[in-house]
Scaffold this active site. Structure first.
Site, PDB file in Angstrom:
ATOM      1  N   SER A   1       0.796  -1.231   0.000  1.00  0.00           N
ATOM      2  CA  SER A   1       0.000   0.000   0.000  1.00  0.00           C
ATOM      3  C   SER A   1       0.826   1.278   0.000  1.00  0.00           C
ATOM      4  O   SER A   1       0.252   2.373  -0.070  1.00  0.00           O
ATOM      5  CB  SER A   1      -0.957   0.012   1.195  1.00  0.00           C
TER       6      SER A   1
ATOM      7  N   LYS B   1       0.033   3.746  -2.699  1.00  0.00           N
ATOM      8  CA  LYS B   1      -0.955   4.828  -2.615  1.00  0.00           C
ATOM      9  C   LYS B   1      -0.307   6.202  -2.463  1.00  0.00           C
ATOM     10  O   LYS B   1      -0.965   7.222  -2.691  1.00  0.00           O
ATOM     11  CB  LYS B   1      -1.926   4.548  -1.472  1.00  0.00           C
TER      12      LYS B   1
ATOM     13  N   SER C   1      -6.043   3.238   4.055  1.00  0.00           N
ATOM     14  CA  SER C   1      -5.406   2.435   3.009  1.00  0.00           C
ATOM     15  C   SER C   1      -6.451   1.594   2.299  1.00  0.00           C
ATOM     16  O   SER C   1      -6.228   0.406   1.997  1.00  0.00           O
ATOM     17  CB  SER C   1      -4.301   1.546   3.589  1.00  0.00           C
TER      18      SER C   1
END
Length: 384
Positions: free
Chosen positions: A50, A53, A110
């Site tokens: 993640s 992101k 997330s």
């Protein structure tokens, strides 16, 4: 267990820890001077999970700056977005959020579903958005980075390095400082749900200002952490942790070593730190989620026990929570105006930079899209 067998087990664990504990990438950077204070396997390709992101956020900030959308642009979850694997909000397909609220949820929670919805909104499609991600990576000189999706769900062809993540974080900090509160928020309230960050440094390590955590089995537990104390701004990156405890404690230890002077400049700046392009990313699935996990975790705990029960911890501070309230707009149709006006409020973010500022080359030697128009990098002047 006999003493001999116990000593043999300890020795085995020590060998295992030497084989893996020292292989995991770690990096410590002074964000004001760009000096590398500590580097371990910083150029090794790694699955970002993640931490992806962070680039999704950066691309969105660019598109806002270009005037292609605003923070009030509606983001609607498609069936594809709603069907993404957790972590996610579990909002049903057709649910709407403003882009500002979606960014908060993507960064803090997330949320993979919201990340996909942002990608489809900003890029027109997942593929269109991913192309923007890889274009931004190329402009930043992230030579060990390639993206295939906007949320970090595992794909063998999605990879980065600790060095590249540091450069990406520096670009976010310099080019779009008005959005840094997203990365320093530890909970988003959406209706009755509290969407909490996995970055425990935000609430237990004084001075933490952000930024992001990530996990898939192939990557282990990853973290980019930024901390400000006494006017100094340091960033630690830890990839491949065997647990959240290890990841968080190692990041805190790196930061404290930097502030104390236990580690000093290596003589390199992060922009000149070498990557290892062409080397395949490490796959941690066997050690994190497979048959080797029990022995691997035990080895890591033996090598680095900070934060375990009965052991000291670096995460002992009590930091007031920083929360944000998002609004579920309900189910809305694409192309239809928001069903109700948002109440008037003072803007939280500064006005975006001009489209001209982000239209050109963002390589470090040229002016970046910053509110103060400062060139990148900008070293701190030497003290007299």
């Amino acid at each position: 267990m006999s003493i001999v067998r116990r000593l043999a087990l300890v020795a085995l664990l020590a060998l295992l820890s030497l084989g893996r504990a020292h292989a995991n990438p770690m990096l410590l950077v002074d964000m004001d001077t760009l000096e590398v204070l500590y580097a371990q396997e910083a150029g090794q390709p790694w699955h970002p999970a993640s931490l992806t992101k962070m680039m999704s956020a950066y691309v969105t900030f660019e598109e806002i700056a270009k005037g292609n959308m605003t923070l009030d642009t509606p983001v609607v979850l498609s069936k594809k977005a709603a069907g993404q694997a957790p972590s996610k909000t579990s909002l049903p397909a057709g649910s709407g959020l403003t882009l500002k609220d979606a960014l908060y949820i993507m960064v803090v929670k997330s949320a993979n579903d919201v990340s996909m919805a942002i990608a489809e909104t900003v890029g027109g499609s997942e593929a269109g958005f991913v192309a923007k991600m890889n274009d931004a990576a190329a402009r930043m000189g992230l030579t060990a980075t390639h993206f295939t999706n906007p949320n970090g769900l595992h794909d063998p062809d999605q990879y980065t390095s600790a060095r590249d993540l540091a450069v990406l974080a520096l670009y976010i900090r310099q080019s779009f400082p008005q959005y840094l509160p997203l990365f320093g928020t530890d909970v988003v309230r959406l209706g009755k749900a509290n969407l909490e960050s996995n970055n425990s440094l935000l609430t237990s390590f004084a001075g933490t200002t952000g930024m992001k955590t990530g996990f898939v089995c192939a990557s282990g537990l990853n973290m980019v952490a930024t901390v400000e104390r006494n006017g100094r701004n340091l960033m630690a990156i830890v990839l491949g942790g065997s647990s959240a405890r290890e990841r968080n404690e190692r990041a805190a230890e790196l930061i404290l070593r930097g502030f104390s002077g236990a580690v000093r400049s290596t003589g390199q700046q992060v922009l000149t730190l070498a990557n290892n392009p062409g080397v395949p990313p490490v796959d941690m699935r066997a050690q994190i989620c497979g048959k080797e996990a029990k022995a691997y975790v035990a080895a890591q705990e033996a090598a680095f026990p900070m934060g375990l029960t009965g052991q000291p911890s670096y995460l002992n501070d009590v930091v007031p929570p920083r929360s944000y309230v998002a609004t579920d707009l309900g189910r809305i149709a694409v192309g239809v105006s928001l069903p109700r006006p948002r109440p008037a409020h003072l803007p939280q973010f500064a006005a975006p930079v001009s489209a001209e500022a982000v239209a050109g080359d963002l390589r470090p030697s040229l002016a970046a899209a910053a509110t103060n128009a400062a060139p990148f990098p900008r070293p701190r002047p030497n003290n007299l």
